[in-house]
Design an enzyme around this catalytic site. Sequence first.
Site, PDB file in Angstrom:
ATOM      1  CB  THR A  46     -55.036  65.937  -1.065  1.00  0.00           C
ATOM      2  OG1 THR A  46     -54.322  66.349  -2.240  1.00  0.00           O
ATOM      3  CG2 THR A  46     -54.404  64.678  -0.500  1.00  0.00           C
ATOM      4  CB  ILE A 110     -50.807  66.732  -4.944  1.00  0.00           C
ATOM      5  CG1 ILE A 110     -50.463  68.039  -4.226  1.00  0.00           C
ATOM      6  CG2 ILE A 110     -49.970  66.540  -6.204  1.00  0.00           C
ATOM      7  CD1 ILE A 110     -49.045  68.060  -3.658  1.00  0.00           C
ATOM      8  CB  VAL A 141     -50.925  66.926 -11.228  1.00  0.00           C
ATOM      9  CG1 VAL A 141     -51.109  68.430 -10.996  1.00  0.00           C
ATOM     10  CG2 VAL A 141     -49.488  66.529 -10.913  1.00  0.00           C
ATOM     11  CE  LYS A 142     -58.496  66.748  -6.708  1.00  0.00           C
ATOM     12  NZ  LYS A 142     -59.203  66.689  -5.394  1.00  0.00           N
ATOM     13  CB  ILE A 143     -55.693  70.267 -13.760  1.00  0.00           C
ATOM     14  CG1 ILE A 143     -54.177  70.041 -13.645  1.00  0.00           C
ATOM     15  CG2 ILE A 143     -55.979  71.528 -14.577  1.00  0.00           C
ATOM     16  CD1 ILE A 143     -53.476  69.812 -14.976  1.00  0.00           C
TER      17      ILE A 143
END
Length: 373
Positions: A46, A110, A141-143
């Site tokens: 996403t 996310i 977790v998207k960074i």
Amino acid sequence: MTANPNTQALSDLGVSIWLDDLSRERLNSGSLAKLIDTHNVVGVTTNPTIFESALKDGEAYEAQLAELAASGADVEKAVFDITTSDVREACDVFAQVYRDSDGIDGRVSIEVDPRLAKDTNGTIAQARELSQAVGRENVMVKIPATVEGIEAIATVLSEGISVNVTLVFSLERYRAVINAFMLGLEKAFADGLDISTIHSVASFFVSRVDTEVDRRLELAAEAGRQGTEKLRSAAAIANARLAHQIANESFISERWQVLAERGGHPQRLLMASTGTKDPNLSDTLYVTELIATSVVNTMPEKTLYALADHGTVERDTMTDSYVEANRVLDGVAAAGIRYREVVDTLEAEGLEKFEKSWEGLLQTIDEGLKRNA
């Protein structure tokens, strides 16, 4: 239920198919679960643009918006609660895939608030909050791989949180991402964590490279440069293939072998932005030309269905392509196009796009809260 032969063939060649889309409607209708059975989808990504679109187009969020409005939630909390709810449910949809693949696939990503892309400490804090709020082992977790994000990536991984590194455009930055990944695992092990439970992918963006390079090639041609036509729509694939070379070399290094012996899993290269922007190109180009084992390809629904309908999937199209890929980028440089300028422009534009989508998401949810007040 029988899987599509083209997506099955891609899966058999070692490519993990992730869907680049998520919405409450997709979850409620069961279409996401169906894609697991029919199109070999084993993960979801996403981003702010996806969530903005989902909230604008769907009525499935009205009940939760009403609850949030009644509780007095502000727009920031509402965004957090709505997006983590969708991701949590998607994680549950992929729970069996996650177990069957020993944690390699079945992942749902996310993204941290894109406004934090230049804020290392803010990114770390929100990554912790998102991971805890979703509360599922298979969340990532998207960074973003900004300069400030590199330190955050290492720190978050060192705490046992799986990370999808996003907005990677350059080969130099990709090397920094791999280093941050290994630093994170090294610290995690030193702190007594089981690093076999920590997973990561690096999302290397593809199609936007061609968009920007082709624009510059047109200008070079207009200025009288020769030989630019043969370079059109070639830079993105060349760039991605050289990223694959870096991955292959990095994960046979002595440094990596130490981590592998301690239970570490390699960070996988993920091909992102694989929908073609140029209508003159094959709509499966950035899938069929980027095939290799242990690679992830995250596809918009349109690209996934194009692959299923008429994609040609026969063999590994990356591993023996490095020499030609170097020739392409050398040719781009010879045409007067500076690689660093291209990738810096794309990173800035990517961040700007996600920030704009985030602002649109905030506005849509604010309107929803007021509507249900």
